[in-house]
Design a protein around this motif. Sequence first.
Motif: not given
Length: 474
Positions: A408, A412, A422-423, A426-427, A429-430, A433
């Motif tokens: 992660y 990033v 980044m907006k 997000w999905w 990057l999940d 995470r």
Amino acid sequence: MKRTKVTDALLRTDFGADILVNGWVRSKRGSKGIFFIALNDGSTIKNIQIVGDEANFDADMLKQITTGACLAVTGKLVESPAAGQASEIQATQIEVLGTCGADYPMQKKGQTFEYMRQHAHMRLRTNTFGAVMRIRHNMAMAIHTYFHEHGYFYFHTPLITASDCEGAGQMFQVTTKNLYDLKKDENGSIIYSDDFFGKQASLTVSGQLEGELGATALGAIYTFGPTFRAENSNTPRHLAEFWMVEPEACFIDLNDLMDLEEDFIKYCVRWALDHCKDDLEFLNKMIDKGLIERLEGVLKETFVRLSYTEGIEILQKAIAEGKKQFEFPCNWGDDLASEHERYLVEEYFQKPVIMTHYPKKIKAFYMKIDEQKPVYNGEEMEETVQGTDVLFPQIGEIIGGSVREENYDKLVNEIETRGIPMKDMWWYLDTRRFGSCPHGGFGLGFERLILFITGMANIRDVIPFPRTPKNAEF
């Protein structure tokens, strides 16, 4: 009477049986009151010959039988005395289903591929394009069969997306807004809040990012669908709309990925040789006399596995020794051009090459960074990534793949360094995470595969209706 396809009629040996075939006239000739029609229905490259006595048919009807006309022919299946064909049909009844005038653009004569692109809606009826489209179908079947047999699930990723997988920004926008009256904010930026999706949306350049979501749930998936690039490239290798095959699998490393790429390509080539014999023989004779030999050669060879740094060393040595001059530079850090790739494949190794460990700066943000930096000319170079490009003769790059960065924090950092919003991510990057795992995959440009399998020279000639700059006809 039930219709028999031409491909099936040519295999039948029940001579004397009544038969009905439909199709389009390739040619018609006559001799001493006997007419001969070459009929084809698209099911095979081969025509079936229709023979009849002119005295037994209406003269006005026979005049309507011209190149391109559509017929329904009833008659008896008989052994053919002519060389090169086992059977023919002695016609007892002919119905002209569709006449074809003298302005038919695909008359039986030599036409350039450029001419035929101007008549793409009619070129499909020619021998060449019939062969290409049947091979295209077979390659699609090979792809689905391969991945099904290897435990991959067919996963449908969206065609409309708000993310740019490659980060190149060359995307076609999708909007319902009035382009003549766009609302903008104080900075001059378009306001999308009243648009259909409430945000800026585009046609996808790749299903990979969504495919990674599928892989981390199902273990192994593949996508196979259209993708779009708003790239103003008028070359024999680029289309604005093309099809991509993108497998993604969890728990694989770089060697596993290269094994998958080589095995998959060989499976497709083997399928073509096994299932498209007649069409390949036609294309080998008329388009590329080394085609079948080259396809068979791919099956015999183990693909070379070569690092980018080793590839640059080979190219630079060829230049220094006067063996080769290139139009484009090929210094360490440069993205290789097609001429560089083809030299390595066609002249130096004379077999397919899987090139790996490219400089990070010329590859996508999601590729896993190598732990060690390469040494070139005694100096430590910039970071490289676990990317793979499969290079093929006459084509250059046919596959691009990589092991993905599963960490992660590292991912990033790459997103922030490259300035990716980044907006919008997000999905994605999940997946890093919540239960991140090692995974990788590749993208195969379907049309480039068809180029290699058919021996055609221009990518616009292996898709039914090419979409290129200033061209969206048919």
